[in-house]
Design an enzyme around this catalytic site. Structure first.
Site, PDB file in Angstrom:
ATOM      1  CE1 TYR A  37      -7.110   3.440   9.682  1.00  0.00           C
ATOM      2  CE2 TYR A  37      -8.310   5.463   9.162  1.00  0.00           C
ATOM      3  CZ  TYR A  37      -7.291   4.567   8.887  1.00  0.00           C
ATOM      4  OH  TYR A  37      -6.445   4.792   7.820  1.00  0.00           O
ATOM      5  N   GLY A  90       0.802  -1.223   0.000  1.00  0.00           N
ATOM      6  CA  GLY A  90       0.000   0.000   0.000  1.00  0.00           C
ATOM      7  C   GLY A  90       0.837   1.276   0.000  1.00  0.00           C
ATOM      8  N   PRO A  96      -3.396  11.495   4.671  1.00  0.00           N
ATOM      9  CG  PRO A  96      -2.263   9.533   4.123  1.00  0.00           C
ATOM     10  CD  PRO A  96      -2.691  10.371   5.300  1.00  0.00           C
ATOM     11  CG  ASN A 145       2.558   3.490   6.031  1.00  0.00           C
ATOM     12  OD1 ASN A 145       1.731   4.212   5.492  1.00  0.00           O
ATOM     13  ND2 ASN A 145       2.599   2.176   5.797  1.00  0.00           N
TER      14      ASN A 145
HETATM   15  N1  CAA Z   1     -19.951   7.061   3.992  1.00  0.00           N
HETATM   16  C1  CAA Z   1     -21.289   7.240   3.834  1.00  0.00           C
HETATM   17  N2  CAA Z   1     -22.190   6.326   4.217  1.00  0.00           N
HETATM   18  C2  CAA Z   1     -21.740   5.197   4.776  1.00  0.00           C
HETATM   19  C3  CAA Z   1     -20.374   4.963   4.990  1.00  0.00           C
HETATM   20  C4  CAA Z   1     -19.470   5.948   4.545  1.00  0.00           C
HETATM   21  N3  CAA Z   1     -18.164   5.814   4.661  1.00  0.00           N
HETATM   22  N4  CAA Z   1     -20.237   3.754   5.574  1.00  0.00           N
HETATM   23  C5  CAA Z   1     -21.487   3.270   5.729  1.00  0.00           C
HETATM   24  N5  CAA Z   1     -22.380   4.129   5.243  1.00  0.00           N
HETATM   25  C6  CAA Z   1     -23.825   3.971   5.226  1.00  0.00           C
HETATM   26  C7  CAA Z   1     -24.258   2.807   4.336  1.00  0.00           C
HETATM   27  O1  CAA Z   1     -24.340   3.214   2.970  1.00  0.00           O
HETATM   28  C8  CAA Z   1     -25.601   2.433   4.905  1.00  0.00           C
HETATM   29  O2  CAA Z   1     -26.569   3.369   4.460  1.00  0.00           O
HETATM   30  P1  CAA Z   1     -28.016   2.857   4.031  1.00  0.00           P
HETATM   31  O3  CAA Z   1     -28.593   2.228   5.274  1.00  0.00           O
HETATM   32  O4  CAA Z   1     -28.705   4.104   3.580  1.00  0.00           O
HETATM   33  O5  CAA Z   1     -27.783   1.853   2.940  1.00  0.00           O
HETATM   34  C9  CAA Z   1     -25.412   2.698   6.413  1.00  0.00           C
HETATM   35  O6  CAA Z   1     -24.283   3.578   6.522  1.00  0.00           O
HETATM   36  C10 CAA Z   1     -25.114   1.428   7.189  1.00  0.00           C
HETATM   37  O7  CAA Z   1     -24.060   0.766   6.508  1.00  0.00           O
HETATM   38  P2  CAA Z   1     -24.030  -0.808   6.346  1.00  0.00           P
HETATM   39  O8  CAA Z   1     -25.365  -1.343   5.883  1.00  0.00           O
HETATM   40  O9  CAA Z   1     -22.829  -1.152   5.517  1.00  0.00           O
HETATM   41  O10 CAA Z   1     -23.873  -1.256   7.865  1.00  0.00           O
HETATM   42  P3  CAA Z   1     -22.963  -2.366   8.436  1.00  0.00           P
HETATM   43  O11 CAA Z   1     -23.146  -2.332   9.924  1.00  0.00           O
HETATM   44  O12 CAA Z   1     -23.174  -3.644   7.718  1.00  0.00           O
HETATM   45  O13 CAA Z   1     -21.473  -1.890   8.086  1.00  0.00           O
HETATM   46  C11 CAA Z   1     -19.612  -0.396   8.043  1.00  0.00           C
HETATM   47  C12 CAA Z   1     -21.037  -0.629   8.536  1.00  0.00           C
HETATM   48  C13 CAA Z   1     -18.684  -1.440   8.637  1.00  0.00           C
HETATM   49  C14 CAA Z   1     -19.222   0.995   8.565  1.00  0.00           C
HETATM   50  C15 CAA Z   1     -19.529  -0.484   6.497  1.00  0.00           C
HETATM   51  O14 CAA Z   1     -20.551   0.269   5.901  1.00  0.00           O
HETATM   52  C16 CAA Z   1     -18.206   0.048   6.002  1.00  0.00           C
HETATM   53  O15 CAA Z   1     -17.219  -0.676   5.973  1.00  0.00           O
HETATM   54  N6  CAA Z   1     -18.192   1.338   5.582  1.00  0.00           N
HETATM   55  C17 CAA Z   1     -16.993   2.003   5.154  1.00  0.00           C
HETATM   56  C18 CAA Z   1     -16.427   2.824   6.283  1.00  0.00           C
HETATM   57  C19 CAA Z   1     -15.252   3.601   5.745  1.00  0.00           C
HETATM   58  O16 CAA Z   1     -15.427   4.592   5.053  1.00  0.00           O
HETATM   59  N7  CAA Z   1     -14.036   3.153   6.036  1.00  0.00           N
HETATM   60  C20 CAA Z   1     -12.884   3.765   5.476  1.00  0.00           C
HETATM   61  C21 CAA Z   1     -11.905   2.660   5.137  1.00  0.00           C
HETATM   62  S1  CAA Z   1     -10.529   3.256   4.187  1.00  0.00           S
HETATM   63  C22 CAA Z   1      -9.529   3.967   5.313  1.00  0.00           C
HETATM   64  O17 CAA Z   1      -9.764   3.973   6.477  1.00  0.00           O
HETATM   65  C23 CAA Z   1      -8.286   4.611   4.773  1.00  0.00           C
HETATM   66  C24 CAA Z   1      -8.243   6.032   5.148  1.00  0.00           C
HETATM   67  O18 CAA Z   1      -7.486   6.400   6.050  1.00  0.00           O
HETATM   68  C25 CAA Z   1      -9.038   7.025   4.389  1.00  0.00           C
END
Ligand code: CAA
Length: 241
Positions: free
Chosen positions: A147, A13, A177, A82
């Site tokens: 996080y 990464g 980032p 990192n």
């Molecule tokens: N932005 C906007 N909406 C989000 C969201 C996000 N990042 N994450 C979840 N939601 C919304 C979903 O779209 C959903 O909306 P609806 O009910 O309208 O469909 C609602 O929140 C609930 O989500 P899930 O149905 O997916 O619920 P869950 O409990 O099964 O999972 C979760 C929740 C684990 C947070 C999953 O949605 C997820 O993995 N989301 C991504 C979170 C995220 O953005 N992580 C960043 C990872 S990358 C990183 O961290 C690197 C960095 O430094 C930038």
């Protein structure tokens, strides 16, 4: 003698791009990794960069790992913290283990790594520490209380340590980032990721190399007057004051 740079989580990464960027800038690079032997061996074969395995969330392992790097390559002049993991879940579904793992790897590692290089840097009157936080430590992110807390903690840690070491020739900075095109970001559910990209004014994910270039600059002598700074690299997704 070339300067030694140590990059945690340096074989995949953003970390892999940073390791390669520092190597291309003339440093002797050590890339730490936590678990994925296969990826680390491939990275070593592809780049010729030495790899060292330990858990940065473990103080004794970090102490021993840094000793091994310094015995093999020489004193660490540049430390890039990192290594990071996600264990995303809404707080009402988060387990204590998901909380603990993220805080251990992402935040405890700051103490474990810096504590074990700081005496040498102070004695030599020179050092560069570059910590990798995240946009989600600045703005918070649903699904990431663990996080976001750890990444925000890195920013406070950086500001405090920068003040402690400023007179010793050791600069300490943090890069935040935005969403970068790596395996970690590709693991976000596709519909959610699509929505995230729509909020990035530049209209695309960042590239790992764009974080590497900022890191190489902060490591350089040209950046000697920059310390305690938070460098935001996120395509204007979140504009921090
Ligand atoms: N932005 C906007 N909406 C989000 C969201 C996000 N990042 N994450 C979840 N939601 C919304 C979903 O779209 C959903 O909306 P609806 O009910 O309208 O469909 C609602 O929140 C609930 O989500 P899930 O149905 O997916 O619920 P869950 O409990 O099964 O999972 C979760 C929740 C684990 C947070 C999953 O949605 C997820 O993995 N989301 C991504 C979170 C995220 O953005 N992580 C960043 C990872 S990358 C990183 O961290 C690197 C960095 O430094 C930038």
């Amino acid at each position: 003698m070339t300067k030694v740079a140590l990059v945690t989580g340096g074989t995949r990464g953003i970390g892999a791009a940073i390791s390669v960027g520092l190597k291309n800038a003339g440093y002797t690079v050590a890339a730490n990794y936590g678990g994925n032997d296969e990826a680390a061996q491939k990275f070593k074969a592809d780049t010729g960069i030495a790899v060292f395995k330990w858990d940065v969330g473990d103080f004794a392992a970090s102490e021993a790992g840094i000793k091994a790097v310094e015995a093999a390559l020489g004193p660490v002049s540049v430390l890039v913290n990192n290594a990071g993991i996600t264990r995303d879940a809404m707080l009402h579904k988060m387990t204590a283990e998901q909380w603990r793992q993220v805080v251990s790897v992402n935040l405890d590692s700051m103490f474990n790594m810096c504590r074990n290089v700081i005496d040498g840097m102070r004695e030599r009157g020179h050092g560069r520490i570059i910590n990798i936080s995240s946009i989600n430590g600045q703005k918070g992110q649903m699904g990431q209380t663990n996080y976001s807390a750890a990444k925000a903690g890195i920013i406070g840690f950086t500001k405090a340590l920068a003040q402690e070491t400023a007179k010793k020739g050791v600069t300490v900075n943090v890069i935040c980032p935005g969403y970068i095109d790596t395996e970690m970001v590709q693991a976000v559910p596709p519909k959610v990721l699509e929505g995230i990209i729509a909020t990035i004014p530049i209209g695309r994910l960042g590239k790992a190399d764009e974080i590497a270039k900022m890191t190489v600059f902060l490591a350089s002598e040209d950046a000697a007057f920059i310390t305690g700074a938070t460098m935001t690299v996120n395509g204007a997704q979140y504009i921090a004051g």
